[in-house]
Design an enzyme around this catalytic site. Structure first.
Site, PDB file in Angstrom:
ATOM      1  N   LYS A 186       8.257   0.618   5.464  1.00 47.62           N
ATOM      2  CA  LYS A 186       7.113   1.423   4.995  1.00 47.62           C
ATOM      3  C   LYS A 186       5.805   0.851   5.513  1.00 47.62           C
ATOM      4  O   LYS A 186       5.665  -0.360   5.592  1.00 47.62           O
ATOM      5  CB  LYS A 186       7.097   1.391   3.464  1.00 47.62           C
ATOM      6  CG  LYS A 186       5.880   1.982   2.836  1.00 47.62           C
ATOM      7  CD  LYS A 186       5.190   1.037   1.841  1.00 47.62           C
ATOM      8  CE  LYS A 186       4.482  -0.111   2.505  1.00 47.62           C
ATOM      9  NZ  LYS A 186       3.565  -0.872   1.652  1.00 47.62           N
ATOM     10  N   THR A 187       4.883   1.597   5.903  1.00 44.98           N
ATOM     11  CA  THR A 187       3.462   1.303   6.023  1.00 44.98           C
ATOM     12  C   THR A 187       2.798   2.349   6.919  1.00 44.98           C
ATOM     13  O   THR A 187       3.295   2.655   8.011  1.00 44.98           O
ATOM     14  CB  THR A 187       3.106  -0.103   6.551  1.00 44.98           C
ATOM     15  OG1 THR A 187       1.689  -0.187   6.710  1.00 44.98           O
ATOM     16  CG2 THR A 187       3.738  -0.473   7.891  1.00 44.98           C
ATOM     17  N   ASP A 234       0.322   1.817   8.499  1.00 44.56           N
ATOM     18  CA  ASP A 234      -0.263   1.093   9.633  1.00 44.56           C
ATOM     19  C   ASP A 234       0.586   1.202  10.903  1.00 44.56           C
ATOM     20  O   ASP A 234       0.080   0.977  12.001  1.00 44.56           O
ATOM     21  CB  ASP A 234      -0.458  -0.386   9.293  1.00 44.56           C
ATOM     22  CG  ASP A 234      -1.490  -0.593   8.197  1.00 44.56           C
ATOM     23  OD1 ASP A 234      -1.996   0.410   7.673  1.00 44.56           O
ATOM     24  OD2 ASP A 234      -1.772  -1.751   7.863  1.00 44.56           O
ATOM     25  N   ARG A 283       1.247  -5.781  -4.927  1.00 47.08           N
ATOM     26  CA  ARG A 283       1.261  -6.667  -3.761  1.00 47.08           C
ATOM     27  C   ARG A 283       1.717  -8.093  -4.103  1.00 47.08           C
ATOM     28  O   ARG A 283       1.481  -9.012  -3.330  1.00 47.08           O
ATOM     29  CB  ARG A 283      -0.134  -6.720  -3.137  1.00 47.08           C
ATOM     30  CG  ARG A 283      -0.549  -5.430  -2.426  1.00 47.08           C
ATOM     31  CD  ARG A 283      -1.707  -5.663  -1.489  1.00 47.08           C
ATOM     32  NE  ARG A 283      -2.155  -4.437  -0.858  1.00 47.08           N
ATOM     33  CZ  ARG A 283      -1.604  -3.921   0.249  1.00 47.08           C
ATOM     34  NH1 ARG A 283      -0.590  -4.528   0.819  1.00 47.08           N
ATOM     35  NH2 ARG A 283      -2.080  -2.804   0.770  1.00 47.08           N
ATOM     36  N   GLY A 292       0.822  -1.214   0.000  1.00 46.92           N
ATOM     37  CA  GLY A 292       0.000   0.000   0.000  1.00 46.92           C
ATOM     38  C   GLY A 292       0.854   1.262   0.000  1.00 46.92           C
ATOM     39  O   GLY A 292       1.964   1.283   0.528  1.00 46.92           O
ATOM     40  N   ASP A 345       5.493  -7.953   5.560  1.00 44.41           N
ATOM     41  CA  ASP A 345       5.499  -9.063   4.597  1.00 44.41           C
ATOM     42  C   ASP A 345       6.529  -8.834   3.493  1.00 44.41           C
ATOM     43  O   ASP A 345       7.254  -9.756   3.118  1.00 44.41           O
ATOM     44  CB  ASP A 345       4.108  -9.225   3.960  1.00 44.41           C
ATOM     45  CG  ASP A 345       3.125  -9.870   4.934  1.00 44.41           C
ATOM     46  OD1 ASP A 345       3.568 -10.657   5.800  1.00 44.41           O
ATOM     47  OD2 ASP A 345       1.909  -9.587   4.838  1.00 44.41           O
TER      48      ASP A 345
END
Ligand code: FBP
Length: 553
Positions: A202-203, A205, A145, A81, A176
């Site tokens: 990165k994320t 979240d 992804r 993402g 992941d």
């Protein structure tokens, strides 16, 4: 090409680097510590990562580095993402490479990891990079992804690396994707290939974090974007005084985004998935918590409020979790059969024989729209796409029903009118905050130093992030050090451990200490829009989460 005034101005922003990286690069040396162990399951991981297990943590120090001025050929991948600041990781990497040697080459793999396996690249020049500096999005090369997992995919990645004569691949991704980076580094070593692999955390979240990774990039910008919107809604709620706003926030699994937004905006209710799971709360009990605040506020004549809901909540409610696990299993094992079912009614009938009694009862009891959303396609990792489940609508419907019962029993005499919102995509591609712009640029520059110093299987790491950028501590942490073994779709696999919200952590404790007041008394904060120019206390503050974690005794 037309660009906005802000984009024009942001092109001129020069991201800050820590002192260790802003000196003459010939003087950036790498200091290697003691061999590092993995988080757990050491023997299993040692066996799986024969060549890359046990590497030491790397720190950048002043000294000589005779390797740093070699011309290098590097490929970069954006994975998963979008997160604000990805372009600056690439800019930092590119600038580092050019400082090292102007004959170096940077390729961008197009569309995520599949760009590597399918050899789809573009050469990134200074002219191209300049159009993306300090901007949001991943559009410079696109993202994807795809998971590199089959022997054929690994072999294809190696073939591309050999064809392009790559000294290194940089994978910009979450837990992941960086697990994938570790596997790829090991594979290349095993095949005697000289291509190194470096990851960048990165994320939005915020769940790729540990002792060495204080936060993943993009979290800062995303939470500030959402907090602006939540604050605006809070002010509207306080003005109109007639709506309850149920706001679901992105964050696939962990509730870091929701928790940080709560600390920044002080809503009436904020659900934290990890707490719901720890307390083994049922959906009904979660609704009871919401109703409690609604009833108490109604007693004061306040028939309005703000509720924050993490998008991953459904997977943390034990009964829902059991249902989702059973659904994943049934759908994965009978993929074709399931795909052939035409209507929702057919799907429900088919599920009767596949689900346990309680899970079948639960899916039948859910509003049909929600049940249908639970049956949608899984992501490439086999997960339910929680961003497509309208949990806020589910909670509104259930709250309405519960309040109607309370009213009938005389325990509630207010008016409940609710609106649902989902904030996710609004924050993933915002212009990076000054923090993310600096942090990402440093991560990219550090990735270059790790590559130039001959390291592989490392994640670029920048610490001391609540201090001014010149005092940040840059280096690299071995990917295997952050790993353990977990059961994934029935198979035990090596993975980077996901960091969920710690219920004994300072950010959660700060929230828990205040929430009872917020539940009844209107205490909204209005953070306003992200500021890029102006006083440092407005423009350069890290998140409350980072501040509280650093303040811990
Ligand atoms: P990453 O973990 O890949 O950074 O993605 C985070 C995220 O934004 C989650 O918060 C969200 O659930 C998911 O991506 C949505 O992804 P998509 O838009 O691909 O469905």
């Amino acid at each position: 090409m037309h660009i906005s005034a802000l984009q024009e101005a942001r092109y001129r922003y020069q991201p800050k680097l820590p002192l260790s990286l802003s000196q003459d690069i010939s003087n950036i040396a790498v200091n290697l510590g003691e061999p590092a162990e993995s988080l757990a399951d050491q023997e299993e991981l040692k066996a799986l990562f024969k060549h890359s297990y046990g590497k030491p943590v790397a720190a950048f120090v002043a000294g000589g580095n005779d390797k740093i001025r070699r011309p290098l050929t590097v490929g970069v991948i954006l994975s998963g993402g979008q997160a604000p600041g990805g372009h600056n990781v690439i800019a930092g990497l590119y600038d580092g490479l050019m400082k090292g040697n102007p004959d170096s080459v940077l390729y961008g793999f197009l569309g995520g990891p599949s760009g590597l396996t399918d050899n789809k690249t573009m050469k990134l020049t200074g002219e191209i990079i300049d159009q993306y500096r300090n901007t949001g999005g991943f559009d410079i090369i696109g993202s994807g992804r795809t998971k590199i997992e089959t022997p054929e995919q690994f072999a294809a990645a190696l073939a591309t690396a050999r064809m392009l004569k790559l000294d290194a691949v940089v994978i910009i991704g979450g837990d992941d994707s960086n697990t994938n980076a570790a596997l790829l580094a090991e594979y290349f070593l095993d095949k005697g290939a000289s291509t190194q692999v470096i990851g960048c955390p990165k994320t939005i979240d915020g769940d790729l974090k540990n002792e060495y990774i204080e936060t993943s990039f993009g979290f800062d910008t995303a939470v500030k974007t959402y907090s602006e919107l939540i604050g605006n809604i809070g002010r509207d709620a306080n003005s109109a005084r007639k709506y309850w706003h149920f706001i679901r926030l992105m964050g696939r699994s962990a509730s870091h985004i929701t928790l940080e937004c709560a600390l920044q905006t002080q809503p009436n209710i904020c659900l934290i998935s990890e707490e719901v799971e720890a307390g083994k709360l049922s959906l009904g009990q979660v609704v009871d918590q919401i109703c409690d605040s609604v009833v108490r506020r109604a007693e004061k004549g306040d028939n309005f409020g703000v509720v924050l809901i993490p998008e991953g909540l459904v997977e943390f409610i034990p009964e829902m979790k059991a249902l989702i696990v059973e659904l994943n299993d049934a759908m994965a094992k009978n993929e074709k059969e399931f795909a052939a079912l035409v209507s929702f009614g057919d799907q429900l009938a088919w599920l009767k024989a596949k689900l346990s009694g309680p899970s079948y009862g639960l899916i039948q009891s859910l509003p049909p729209d929600i049940a249908k959303q639970l049956l949608m396609d899984r992501d490439p990792h086999g997960n339910v796409q929680v961003s497509r489940i309208d949990t806020e609508k589910l909670l509104i419907t259930m709250t309405e029903k519960r309040l109607a019962n309370l009213k009938a029993g005389g325990a509630y005499n207010g008016k409940f009118s609710a609106l649902g919102h989902f904030f996710g995509y609004e924050g993933r591609c915002a212009f990076p905050t000054n923090f993310d712009a600096d942090y990402c640029y440093t991560l990219g520059f550090s990735a270059f130093v790790l590559i130039a110093s001959g390291l592989t299987g490392y994640l670029s790491s920048v610490r001391n992030l609540t201090a001014p950028a010149d005092q940040w501590i840059a280096g690299g942490v071995p990917l295997t050090m952050m790993m353990n073994m977990e059961q994934r779709q029935g198979i035990r696999k090596p993975v980077i451990r996901k960091a969920l919200v710690a219920l004994d952590g300072e950010p959660f404790k700060a929230f828990a200490a205040a929430r009872d007041t917020w539940a009844v008394r209107t205490s909204f904060l209005f953070p306003g829009a992200i500021q890029y120019f102006g006083p440092s206390e407005v423009c350069d503050q890290p998140t409350r989460t980072l501040q509280l974690e650093h303040e811990k005794p």
